[in-house]
Design a protein around this motif. Structure first.
Motif, PDB file in Angstrom:
ATOM      1  N   GLU A 593       0.827  -1.200   0.000  1.00 16.90           N
ATOM      2  CA  GLU A 593       0.000   0.000   0.000  1.00 16.90           C
ATOM      3  C   GLU A 593       0.867   1.259   0.000  1.00 16.90           C
ATOM      4  N   VAL A 612      -0.942  -1.930  -5.542  1.00 12.89           N
ATOM      5  CA  VAL A 612      -2.271  -1.798  -4.956  1.00 12.89           C
ATOM      6  C   VAL A 612      -3.051  -3.098  -5.127  1.00 12.89           C
ATOM      7  N   LYS A 613      -2.842  -3.791  -6.242  1.00 16.01           N
ATOM      8  CA  LYS A 613      -3.495  -5.090  -6.414  1.00 16.01           C
ATOM      9  C   LYS A 613      -3.026  -6.073  -5.345  1.00 16.01           C
ATOM     10  N   ARG A 616      -4.493  -5.351  -1.952  1.00 20.99           N
ATOM     11  CA  ARG A 616      -5.881  -5.799  -1.859  1.00 20.99           C
ATOM     12  C   ARG A 616      -5.972  -7.315  -1.671  1.00 20.99           C
ATOM     13  N   GLU A 617      -5.000  -8.056  -2.181  1.00 15.16           N
ATOM     14  CA  GLU A 617      -5.000  -9.507  -1.963  1.00 15.16           C
ATOM     15  C   GLU A 617      -4.801  -9.838  -0.496  1.00 15.16           C
ATOM     16  N   ASP A 620      -8.392  -6.492   1.743  1.00 15.35           N
ATOM     17  CA  ASP A 620      -9.137  -5.526   0.951  1.00 15.35           C
ATOM     18  C   ASP A 620      -9.934  -4.602   1.866  1.00 15.35           C
ATOM     19  N   ARG A 621      -9.913  -3.303   1.505  1.00 19.63           N
ATOM     20  CA  ARG A 621     -10.652  -2.282   2.251  1.00 19.63           C
ATOM     21  C   ARG A 621     -11.226  -1.291   1.252  1.00 19.63           C
ATOM     22  N   LEU A 624      -8.653   1.025  -0.270  1.00 16.71           N
ATOM     23  CA  LEU A 624      -7.787   0.390  -1.259  1.00 16.71           C
ATOM     24  C   LEU A 624      -8.514   0.216  -2.590  1.00 16.71           C
ATOM     25  N   VAL A 625      -9.833  -0.040  -2.541  1.00 17.24           N
ATOM     26  CA  VAL A 625     -10.614  -0.096  -3.781  1.00 17.24           C
ATOM     27  C   VAL A 625     -10.556   1.267  -4.474  1.00 17.24           C
ATOM     28  N   HIS A 628      -7.144   1.762  -6.008  1.00 20.09           N
ATOM     29  CA  HIS A 628      -7.046   0.974  -7.238  1.00 20.09           C
ATOM     30  C   HIS A 628      -7.812   1.673  -8.370  1.00 20.09           C
ATOM     31  N   GLY A 648     -16.476  -3.286  -5.789  1.00 17.18           N
ATOM     32  CA  GLY A 648     -16.305  -2.580  -4.524  1.00 17.18           C
ATOM     33  C   GLY A 648     -17.632  -2.245  -3.871  1.00 17.18           C
TER      34      GLY A 648
END
Length: 667
Positions: A593, A612-613, A616-617, A620-621, A624-625, A628, A648
């Motif tokens: 992040e 960022v991908k 998220r793995e 995920d929040r 972060l969506v 992305h 999202g």
């Protein structure tokens, strides 16, 4: 491993296999390992205590194999449990204290062996010292160390009640199929401060430690009844403890600093499939637990290449010299390290001073026989020879297992009554170790300071900071190199608003102990609060040099650098963490992040999007969506952007910013 232990180990393994009759079992049993923290053997009814209310423990002993003389290798939670799970002594596995060590990934664990043999493996621990960051999670498919549950009985962030621990363990057991299960349950109830729940608080008024023991006995009874009902297959139960408790004897209120029987004599009971009903009087060690349980599961325990042996069930184990140690006084207070050995009923202790006791004639260790017993000098010499061999054989291991505790970790340990361990330098050889031992003060010569510092720690937990300051200033007048006391004094000054005094004390600590991460981070925090931004930058950079993989320090440093718009400093912190390669998942998520936000600011969209991908793995929040989505928008990837926003909104339907973005795309 000492010469005697090395010679006896293959004999012990072979005898164990033949007598247990378990090496070729076709139906491996479930294995329930129960470790009750801080449980003295002599506070159980089955070990002869008339004031006990321990029907569960006593019933297990009446049906199974009770080892009357089980020895803990070290009176500290993390290293003792490392020995239980690896079959190795602390000098072999390298974990010597709480918070400042991590079990080396190259050392096999019982959970790994069982998992490789088809066992489902789960661990459910009751307190922070056994957090997964310290390395005991290897081999466990589930390692439940969440000690922040609401309603925790004493310290929400540090421990959780046994009822919560067994509820988690039972839920996991219910998900399993026909595979055998290895489940380790760790219960923290008897640990200080003693605060038994009703009805044990009133039943044991004036004997609160005994009340905690009675309470945990009831929890174990509930666990075994429900777990057995859920599983319905053969089982083996191993009940033990990591160490005992001083309870004021020999001047030690709690544990960690001395090696008397109050903290070293622990219960060990085996019960279940193939286990006979008898009492074994030959002394054994906690480091025998892992090879014994592996053998009961029909697994070759030889991979657990430590001093532990698989204990025979039908006959006495071989007579051995059992080695004990504590580094707490040295690492916390600058006192001499301490080692001990037990051979039969005879025991010798070596620090800056030495003692010898006959435990059969003197179980409370009041009559020192070092100068009168003809066997004493020989036993002491044998202790030194064993320690020298262990030290020289493992001289490269300790540093590799070492880690730096954060301030948050130190505070969590302090809340549980553990002295703050401070980092060491390079591991000494045996000559250097014994020379060092002889020149440092002996812990028994500092009993008054130990009592006063322990009580000051209790004042801090109770937020009586002024009383703590008074005690700690007295301790430091007598023992100015006591880093544990100075760290507590600095923290107390901070809580009282005496910022200049706190800055001075933390500044002194980082000069005297430059590798102590806790002092460095606390100094940085105070420098930030007092407007010393340049000094804070230097302190955070030094902290990251000490341990770039420490997630708590990394987060705090990165947020500080961001607040100062110091993107170069932020980048250096992230790079150092990345290069260390020793992060846990939650810290990898933060690093990815961080890179994503850093690259977004500099317009490096193609470099930042993979980060960022990846973030998220891990976790995920909504933010972060949105991050992305911003990357996709900047790169003109409209189809991917629409998909990410739609997913999202489905995942976080109440999030306003995501809904607004979706509406904008639809308009």
């Amino acid at each position: 491993m000492s010469r005697l232990l090395r010679a006896l180990m293959p004999i012990g393994l072979a005898v164990a296999c033949s007598l247990m009759g378990s090496c070729a079992k076709s139906v491996p049993p479930d294995i329930f390992l129960i470790t009750v923290d801080t449980l003295r053997a002599d506070r159980l009814g089955c070990y002869g205590y008339g004031g006990a209310s321990t029907p569960t423990f006593d019933a297990l002993a009446s049906r199974g194999l009770r080892f009357a003389n089980c020895v803990s290798p070290v009176p500290i939670t993390l290293p003792a449990h490392a020995s239980i799970l690896t079959g190795q002594l602390p000098l072999e596995h390298g974990v010597r204290n709480n918070g400042t060590y991590r079990l080396d990934a190259a050392i096999p664990t019982l959970a790994e062996l069982l998992a490789e043999s088809g066992y489902a493996t789960g661990a459910f621990v009751g307190a922070f010292p056994l957090d997964s960051r310290f390395g005991l999670d290897r081999g466990f498919q589930v390692y439940d160390d969440d000690v922040t549950q609401p309603g925790s009985r004493v310290f929400d962030y540090s421990e959780r009640p046994g009822g919560q621990v067994i509820a988690r363990a039972l839920n996991w057991l219910k998900t399993l199929g026909d595979e055998p299960a290895f489940v380790w349950v760790h219960l923290f109830e008897p640990h200080a401060p003693y605060s038994p729940p009703p009805p044990f608080d009133t039943q044991f008024a004036g004997r609160l430690y005994d009340g905690e023991v009675a309470a945990v006995d009831a929890i174990v009874g509930e666990w075994l009844e429900k777990a057995t009902s859920v599983r319905g297959r053969p089982r083996v139960v191993a009940l033990t403890s990591d160490h005992g408790e001083g309870l004021g004897e020999h001047g030690e209120d709690t544990h960690s600093f001395f090696l008397y029987e109050t903290t070293q004599h622990v219960p060990l009971i085996l019960e279940g499939a193939g286990v006979p009903t008898r009492v074994e009087n030959e002394p054994v060690g906690l480091w025998d637990v892992a090879p014994t349980l592996a053998t009961l599961a029909g697994i070759d325990a030889s991979r657990l290449s430590g001093s532990g042996i698989a204990l025979p069930l039908e006959s006495a184990p071989p007579s051995r010299e059992l080695i004990m140690e504590t580094m707490a006084g040295n690492e916390s207070c600058g006192w001499s390290p301490m080692f001990a050995v037990r051979r039969g009923s005879r025991k010798a202790i070596r620090s800056a001073r030495s003692w010898a006791f006959d435990l059969q004639a003197d179980p409370v260790e009041q009559a020192d026989l070092l100068s009168t017993a003809p066997w004493a000098s020989d036993l002491l010499s044998s202790l030194e020879a064993n320690v020298r061999e262990l030290v020289d054989a493992s001289s490269g291991n300790e540093t590799s297992a070492d880690r730096q505790p954060t301030a948050a970790e130190q505070e969590a340990l302090a809340a549980l009554g553990y002295a703050g361990a401070v980092p060491r330098g390079a591991s000494p050889d045996s000559d250097a170790l014994f020379a060092f031992m002889d020149e440092r003060p002996d812990a028994t010569e500092r009993v008054d300071a130990l009592k006063l510092a322990t009580r000051a720690q209790g004042d801090i937990v109770a937020k009586r900071f002024l009383l703590a300051v008074q005690k700690l200033e007295t301790v430091l007048e007598q023992n100015p190199h006591n880093a544990w006391a100075r760290g507590m004094l600095a923290g107390s000054y901070r809580e009282l608003g005496r910022v200049d005094d706190a800055l001075a004390e933390f500044g002194r600590l980082v000069v005297e102990r430059p590798a102590w991460l806790e002092a460095r981070v606390n100094l940085a925090r105070l420098q930030v609060g007092s407007g010393q931004k340049h000094e804070a930058t230097l302190s955070f950079e030094r902290a990251l040099e000490l341990d770039p993989s420490n997630g708590d320090v990394l987060r705090e440093a990165v947020r500080f650098f961001l607040s100062q718009a110091d993107y170069d400093g932020m980048g250096r912190a992230l790079d150092a963490a990345w290069k260390s390669g020793r992060l846990v998942d939650r810290d990898w998520a933060f690093v990815h992040e961080g890179y994503a936000r850093l690259f977004l600011r500099s317009g490096r969209y193609a470099d930042g999007e993979p980060h960022v991908k990846k973030a998220r793995e891990f976790a995920d929040r909504p933010d972060l969506v949105l991050l992305h989505a911003t990357y996709l928008e900047k790169q003109g990837k409209s189809d991917e952007l629409r998909t990410v926003i739609q997913q999202g909104v489905e995942a976080f339907p109440s999030h306003g910013a995501l809904k607004q973005w979706a509406e904008r795309l639809d308009s």
